[in-house]
Design a protein around this motif. Structure first.
Motif, PDB file in Angstrom:
ATOM      1  N   PRO A 130       0.806  -1.226   0.000  1.00 22.10           N
ATOM      2  CA  PRO A 130       0.000   0.000   0.000  1.00 22.10           C
ATOM      3  C   PRO A 130       0.839   1.277   0.000  1.00 22.10           C
ATOM      4  O   PRO A 130       0.484   2.256  -0.658  1.00 22.10           O
ATOM      5  N   ARG A 170      -8.293  -3.080  -5.024  1.00 23.06           N
ATOM      6  CA  ARG A 170      -8.872  -3.073  -3.674  1.00 23.06           C
ATOM      7  C   ARG A 170      -8.434  -1.852  -2.886  1.00 23.06           C
ATOM      8  O   ARG A 170      -9.248  -1.185  -2.243  1.00 23.06           O
ATOM      9  N   TRP A 171      -7.138  -1.530  -2.957  1.00 21.00           N
ATOM     10  CA  TRP A 171      -6.637  -0.380  -2.209  1.00 21.00           C
ATOM     11  C   TRP A 171      -7.213   0.923  -2.754  1.00 21.00           C
ATOM     12  O   TRP A 171      -7.558   1.830  -1.987  1.00 21.00           O
ATOM     13  N   TRP A 175      -9.325   3.747  -0.709  1.00 15.99           N
ATOM     14  CA  TRP A 175      -8.891   5.139  -0.610  1.00 15.99           C
ATOM     15  C   TRP A 175      -9.915   6.096  -1.206  1.00 15.99           C
ATOM     16  O   TRP A 175     -10.011   7.242  -0.781  1.00 15.99           O
ATOM     17  N   VAL A 200      -1.568   5.179   5.028  1.00 11.82           N
ATOM     18  CA  VAL A 200      -0.920   3.900   4.696  1.00 11.82           C
ATOM     19  C   VAL A 200       0.248   3.633   5.645  1.00 11.82           C
ATOM     20  O   VAL A 200       0.531   2.480   5.972  1.00 11.82           O
TER      21      VAL A 200
END
Length: 204
Positions: A130, A170-171, A175, A200
């Motif tokens: 991340p 996904r990240w 966010w 992160v």
């Protein structure tokens, strides 16, 4: 300086334009004035893998020039509208032979490139996925006054950060929900780079 001035040409490259292509003749070196360039390798099967991104102040084609190779080792493509200074390689080599200061400056440029490559390697080893992705998004956004992220695909982001396309998606969704990123049409904006990087870092 007079020789180099006559041998250089300022060129603009629209988004998606190849600056030079792997295994094709490339007798030039390029100094990036503005914009973002992706440098990638294509396997015999046609699979592309991005090696790194080049931005303002970076030189392209210098190792090939000094190694006496007449064909490009990799391809370079404009990710955003890019302005670069194109310099004739043969003229650069002759100038280096006659002017030690020019040769020293070229070697310094190579050393800086090696330092950046080492920093990229260390980030892959020491930083989480991340964090690597967040830093990449911020780096891309800084090149646009509006904070828009360069049009890299999720697969390309995964290659640059040594992670998977699934995790990248996904990240980014997370966010977006947190408000660190925003959408603009089909693009992304970094809404708050400091908050993103702080978030992160806190998740380690």
């Amino acid at each position: 300086m007079e020789r180099l001035t006559k041998a250089h040409e300022s060129r603009s490259f629209p988004r998606g334009k190849l600056i030079y292509q792997q295994d094709r003749a490339n007798p030039k070196i390029f100094c990036v004035t503005s914009g973002l360039i992706k440098v990638y390798h294509t396997s015999p099967r046609g699979t592309r893998h991005i090696l790194y991104l080049a931005g303002a102040g970076d030189f392209l084609g210098v190792p090939q020039l000094l190694g006496g190779r007449f064909h490009a080792d990799y391809s370079a493509e404009a990710v955003t509208p890019t302005l670069a200074c194109q310099i004739d390689g043969e003229t650069v080599m002759k100038t280096m032979e006659s002017d030690p200061q020019v040769a020293l400056n070229v070697l310094r440029s190579l050393a800086e490139g090696l330092d950046r490559a080492e920093a990229r390697f260390l980030s892959q080893v020491n930083l989480s996925g991340p964090i690597r992705l967040a830093q990449l998004l911020v780096q891309c956004a800084e090149l646009d006054p509006a904070g828009e992220i360069a049009p890299l695909s999720k697969e390309e982001m995964g290659q640059l950060t040594c992670t998977t396309e699934v995790l990248v998606a996904r990240w980014i969704r997370l966010w977006l929900r947190k408000g660190f990123l925003k959408t603009r049409g089909t693009g992304l904006l970094v809404a708050d780079s400091r908050a993103l990087l702080a978030f992160v870092a806190s998740q380690r």
